[in-house]
Scaffold this active site. Structure first.
Site, PDB file in Angstrom:
ATOM      1  N   SER A  70       0.809  -1.217   0.000  1.00 37.85           N
ATOM      2  CA  SER A  70       0.000   0.000   0.000  1.00 37.85           C
ATOM      3  C   SER A  70       0.843   1.269   0.000  1.00 37.85           C
ATOM      4  O   SER A  70       1.945   1.308   0.543  1.00 37.85           O
ATOM      5  CB  SER A  70      -0.934   0.026   1.215  1.00 37.85           C
ATOM      6  OG  SER A  70      -1.535   1.288   1.387  1.00 37.85           O
ATOM      7  N   TYR A 116      -2.384   0.861  10.670  1.00 36.03           N
ATOM      8  CA  TYR A 116      -2.346   0.368   9.294  1.00 36.03           C
ATOM      9  C   TYR A 116      -1.061   0.814   8.617  1.00 36.03           C
ATOM     10  O   TYR A 116      -0.364   0.014   7.976  1.00 36.03           O
ATOM     11  CB  TYR A 116      -3.565   0.897   8.532  1.00 36.03           C
ATOM     12  CG  TYR A 116      -3.632   0.495   7.078  1.00 36.03           C
ATOM     13  CD1 TYR A 116      -4.002  -0.794   6.713  1.00 36.03           C
ATOM     14  CD2 TYR A 116      -3.340   1.416   6.067  1.00 36.03           C
ATOM     15  CE1 TYR A 116      -4.076  -1.159   5.377  1.00 36.03           C
ATOM     16  CE2 TYR A 116      -3.409   1.052   4.743  1.00 36.03           C
ATOM     17  CZ  TYR A 116      -3.779  -0.235   4.396  1.00 36.03           C
ATOM     18  OH  TYR A 116      -3.849  -0.593   3.077  1.00 36.03           O
TER      19      TYR A 116
END
Length: 255
Positions: free
Chosen positions: A143, A156
């Protein structure tokens, strides 16, 4: 012949989004595919059925990849089914919408478990198999959060940053063993996980609008666009590429 003819690929988080798009594309390019999912069993089996109906070979494996015994088992069952393991795509992931002071211990453990521990565990057993057979490729969905911060997602971001650094360290360790290791860094992609993240906000329509306009291209990416990038990184087209990452973010990180 396809780009992945006679290859065997294991894809975690393969029941939807980038995982399912990659499973379908890898199979189309000739790979035998093991599709792994934990909760979305129906979606995972549907991907396998679609591959089989198109003339490909695939199996579905249910597992919680944050658990080391499950990580070992899915590698072993893939090898039992297809004889080897050439490609691992660590794609399983989850996100959160809490700031640090709101994060519970349980939430922290789950996010780190799915996004980082699973990468460690599944990669470990994949490497053991790849060492036996003389090489392979490992790709992790890290990501854009591995590079840049977003609001309400510190754990995250930490998990994805850790995964990115893990891949770079592994690339150095296993370069002489013919094992290439890279990371895929998607931007905001139109997937079921993104939908769940957006829907957690008080005004989902406004958040979706901001997601679409946050990237210079003016839209969210598609799972299929990420799958094409993943195909490049796991195929021989990238035979001299290891220890790096590919952003698929519509220009987001260039701003």
């Amino acid at each position: 012949m396809g780009k992945l003819e006679d290859k065997v690929a294991l894809i975690t988080g393969g029941s939807s989004g980038i995982g399912s798009a990659s499973a379908l594309l890898f199979a189309e390019e000739g790979a035998k595919v093991a599709v792994v999912a934990d909760k979305n069993v129906t979606g995972g089996k549907a991907v396998v059925r679609q591959i089989s109906e198109s003339g490909g070979k695939a199996i579905f494996l249910q597992a919680d990849v944050a658990q080391q015994p499950d990580a070992q088992r899915i590698v072993e069952e893939t090898v039992q089914a297809f004889g080897r393991l050439d490609i691992l795509f660590n794609n399983a992931g989850m996100t959160t919408t809490t700031r640090l002071h709101e994060t519970t211990g349980e939430e922290f453990d789950r996010v780190i478990g799915v996004n980082l521990k699973s990468v460690v565990f599944v990669s470990k057993y994949a490497v053991l198999q790849m060492l036996k057979q003389g090489g392979g490729v490992i790709l992790t969905n890290a990501s854009k959060a591995a590079l840049v911060a977003s609001d309400c997602s510190p754990i995250y971001a930490a998990s994805k940053g850790g995964a990115l650094q893990l891949m770079q360290a592994m690339a150095v360790d296993y370069a002489q063993d013919n094992i290439r290791v890279n990371s895929l860094l998607p931007g905001i992609i139109d997937t079921p996980m993104t939908d769940r993240w957006i829907d957690a906000y008080p005004d989902p329509q406004e958040v979706r609008r901001r997601c679409e306009t946050a990237q210079p291209v003016g839209r969210m990416g598609t799972p299929e666009e990420c799958a094409q990038a993943a195909l490049f990184l796991v195929s021989d087209d990238s035979s001299f590429v290891t220890g790096t990452y590919l952003l698929v973010d519509g220009g987001y990180c260039a701003q």
